[in-house]
Write a protein that holds these residues in place. Structure first.
Motif, PDB file in Angstrom:
ATOM      1  N   GLY A 129       0.833  -1.197   0.062  1.00  0.00           N
ATOM      2  CA  GLY A 129      -0.088   0.039  -0.006  1.00  0.00           C
ATOM      3  C   GLY A 129       0.829   1.172  -0.030  1.00  0.00           C
ATOM      4  N   ARG A 130       0.243   2.242  -0.573  1.00  0.00           N
ATOM      5  CA  ARG A 130       0.762   3.736  -0.634  1.00  0.00           C
ATOM      6  C   ARG A 130      -0.058   4.635  -0.146  1.00  0.00           C
ATOM      7  N   ILE A 131      -0.012   5.482   0.876  1.00  0.00           N
ATOM      8  CA  ILE A 131      -0.953   6.524   1.331  1.00  0.00           C
ATOM      9  C   ILE A 131      -0.193   7.747   1.333  1.00  0.00           C
ATOM     10  N   VAL A 132      -0.557   8.830   0.780  1.00  0.00           N
ATOM     11  CA  VAL A 132      -0.258  10.039   0.607  1.00  0.00           C
ATOM     12  C   VAL A 132      -1.283  11.041   0.965  1.00  0.00           C
ATOM     13  N   SER A 133      -1.059  11.956   2.009  1.00  0.00           N
ATOM     14  CA  SER A 133      -2.048  12.971   2.545  1.00  0.00           C
ATOM     15  C   SER A 133      -1.564  14.200   2.294  1.00  0.00           C
ATOM     16  N   VAL A 134      -2.435  15.337   2.128  1.00  0.00           N
ATOM     17  CA  VAL A 134      -2.022  16.605   1.974  1.00  0.00           C
ATOM     18  C   VAL A 134      -1.999  17.512   3.246  1.00  0.00           C
ATOM     19  N   SER A 135      -0.829  17.957   3.683  1.00  0.00           N
ATOM     20  CA  SER A 135      -0.775  18.830   4.824  1.00  0.00           C
ATOM     21  C   SER A 135      -0.705  20.293   4.107  1.00  0.00           C
ATOM     22  N   SER A 136       0.150  21.116   4.574  1.00  0.00           N
ATOM     23  CA  SER A 136       0.210  22.341   4.218  1.00  0.00           C
ATOM     24  C   SER A 136       1.307  23.277   4.666  1.00  0.00           C
ATOM     25  N   VAL A 137       2.094  24.043   3.860  1.00  0.00           N
ATOM     26  CA  VAL A 137       3.208  24.990   4.488  1.00  0.00           C
ATOM     27  C   VAL A 137       2.511  25.824   5.634  1.00  0.00           C
ATOM     28  N   SER A 138       1.140  26.006   5.746  1.00  0.00           N
ATOM     29  CA  SER A 138       0.457  26.910   6.749  1.00  0.00           C
ATOM     30  C   SER A 138       0.727  25.906   8.090  1.00  0.00           C
ATOM     31  N   ALA A 139       1.024  24.670   8.256  1.00  0.00           N
ATOM     32  CA  ALA A 139       1.002  23.709   9.565  1.00  0.00           C
ATOM     33  C   ALA A 139       2.571  23.956   9.821  1.00  0.00           C
ATOM     34  N   GLN A 140       3.512  24.556   9.088  1.00  0.00           N
ATOM     35  CA  GLN A 140       4.776  24.584   9.354  1.00  0.00           C
ATOM     36  C   GLN A 140       5.218  25.841   9.750  1.00  0.00           C
ATOM     37  N   ARG A 141       4.412  26.875   8.896  1.00  0.00           N
ATOM     38  CA  ARG A 141       5.005  28.447   9.553  1.00  0.00           C
ATOM     39  C   ARG A 141       3.911  28.996  10.262  1.00  0.00           C
ATOM     40  N   GLY A 142       2.691  28.377  10.589  1.00  0.00           N
ATOM     41  CA  GLY A 142       1.862  28.953  11.428  1.00  0.00           C
ATOM     42  C   GLY A 142       1.007  29.886  10.422  1.00  0.00           C
ATOM     43  N   GLY A 143       0.496  29.498   9.128  1.00  0.00           N
ATOM     44  CA  GLY A 143      -0.468  30.377   8.279  1.00  0.00           C
ATOM     45  C   GLY A 143       0.487  31.316   7.672  1.00  0.00           C
ATOM     46  N   GLY A 144      -0.030  32.406   7.324  1.00  0.00           N
ATOM     47  CA  GLY A 144       0.734  33.365   6.686  1.00  0.00           C
ATOM     48  C   GLY A 144       0.365  33.365   5.038  1.00  0.00           C
ATOM     49  N   THR A 145      -0.522  32.397   4.678  1.00  0.00           N
ATOM     50  CA  THR A 145      -0.748  32.438   3.198  1.00  0.00           C
ATOM     51  C   THR A 145      -2.255  32.772   2.932  1.00  0.00           C
ATOM     52  N   TYR A 146      -3.165  32.046   3.494  1.00  0.00           N
ATOM     53  CA  TYR A 146      -4.688  32.298   3.067  1.00  0.00           C
ATOM     54  C   TYR A 146      -5.468  32.085   4.675  1.00  0.00           C
ATOM     55  N   SER A 147      -5.348  30.776   4.877  1.00  0.00           N
ATOM     56  CA  SER A 147      -6.062  30.245   6.108  1.00  0.00           C
ATOM     57  C   SER A 147      -5.253  30.630   7.424  1.00  0.00           C
ATOM     58  N   LYS A 148      -6.138  30.483   8.425  1.00  0.00           N
ATOM     59  CA  LYS A 148      -5.434  31.101   9.879  1.00  0.00           C
ATOM     60  C   LYS A 148      -5.339  29.745  10.680  1.00  0.00           C
ATOM     61  N   VAL A 149      -5.527  29.848  11.962  1.00  0.00           N
ATOM     62  CA  VAL A 149      -5.478  29.016  13.101  1.00  0.00           C
ATOM     63  C   VAL A 149      -5.960  27.778  12.919  1.00  0.00           C
ATOM     64  N   ALA A 150      -7.366  27.492  12.513  1.00  0.00           N
ATOM     65  CA  ALA A 150      -8.080  26.501  12.532  1.00  0.00           C
ATOM     66  C   ALA A 150      -7.516  25.511  11.473  1.00  0.00           C
ATOM     67  N   TYR A 151      -7.209  26.156  10.528  1.00  0.00           N
ATOM     68  CA  TYR A 151      -6.737  25.437   9.322  1.00  0.00           C
ATOM     69  C   TYR A 151      -5.437  25.010   9.592  1.00  0.00           C
TER      70      TYR A 151
END
Length: 245
Positions: A129-151
């Motif tokens: 099996g292969r599993i790949v999920s999408v996180s975000s740079v927002s998780a690494q740098r605390g937002g700063g793109t579009y979404s905020k804390v919850a995302y």
């Protein structure tokens, strides 16, 4: 099998087309059942592979179980899972509600858990099996793109989920990885990106532009391939240098 893959401008749709072009049978699951069926039909006709499009609410266990049951009955065994279903939230922390917070986590975090748990059973049985999920740079740098804390918090959960699950299922020949995109020209960023918005979002990247859905799809397709068999518990940055890990 891909969740959240019906949107024509989304990463999932690009990935579905790429995988089909490589000969994969493809299941497109999305909250929009009509769009999922249309996407699957279009991809199947263009690529000549078996496809299936189904509506699913990834946050609901019954909905997920029913949809994956149809995939298992109608397509070859599931050996690859791409968790792409997700929703954004530009609500500032002080304005966020419990209901809003729970909705973000229900789709982004609980949905990834429910779908993966249901699919991984068969992967364990087949020792593949292969599993790949999408996180975000927002998780690494605390937002700063579009979404905020919850995302950002929900996408940070994906990274922890990926690492811990990889430990549990590695002995069964299953790899589990995540990708963390920076700003990508898709509708999850709050609609079509104007040139001004693209310029603002790319200002801090090393490459001076936003990414494309095809670039993320190419990375995910690699992680789903046989060539990535020695990669697991990893989070791959794909952000144009916005975040240097």
């Amino acid at each position: 099998m891909l969740t959240g893959a019906a949107s024509r401008r989304g990463i999932g749709r690009a990935l579905a087309g790429r995988l089909a072009g490589e000969g994969w049978a493809v299941a497109v699951l999305d909250i929009d059942a009509d769009e999922a069926r249309a996407a699957a039909a279009e991809i199947g006709e263009a690529r000549g592979v078996p496809t299936l499009g189904l509506g699913v609410d990834v946050s609901d266990q019954g909905s997920v179980d029913a949809a994956i049951g149809e995939v298992e009955a109608g397509l070859p065994p599931i050996v690859g899972l791409a968790n792409l279903a997700g929703i954004a939230s530009p609500v500032p922390f002080q304005n966020e509600t419990v209901e809003g917070w729970d909705r973000i986590f229900a789709v982004n975090a609980r949905g990834t858990f429910i779908v993966t748990q249901r699919v991984v059973r068969g992967m364990i049985e087949r020792k593949r099996g292969r599993i790949v999920s999408v996180s975000s740079v927002s998780a690494q740098r605390g937002g700063g793109t579009y979404s905020k804390v919850a995302y950002s918090a929900s996408k940070a959960a994906i990274i922890g989920f990926t690492r811990a699950l990889a430990r549990e299922v590695g002995e069964h020949g299953i790899t589990v990885n995540a990708v963390a995109p920076g700003p990508i020209d898709t509708d999850i960023m709050g609609g079509l990106l104007t040139d001004d918005r693209k310029a603002a979002m790319s200002a801090d990247t090393l490459l001076g532009r936003v990414g494309t859905r095809d670039e993320v799809a190419a990375l995910m397709a690699f992680l789903l391939s046989d060539d990535a068999g020695w990669i697991t518990a990893a989070t791959y940055d794909i952000n144009g240098g916005l975040q240097v890990s």
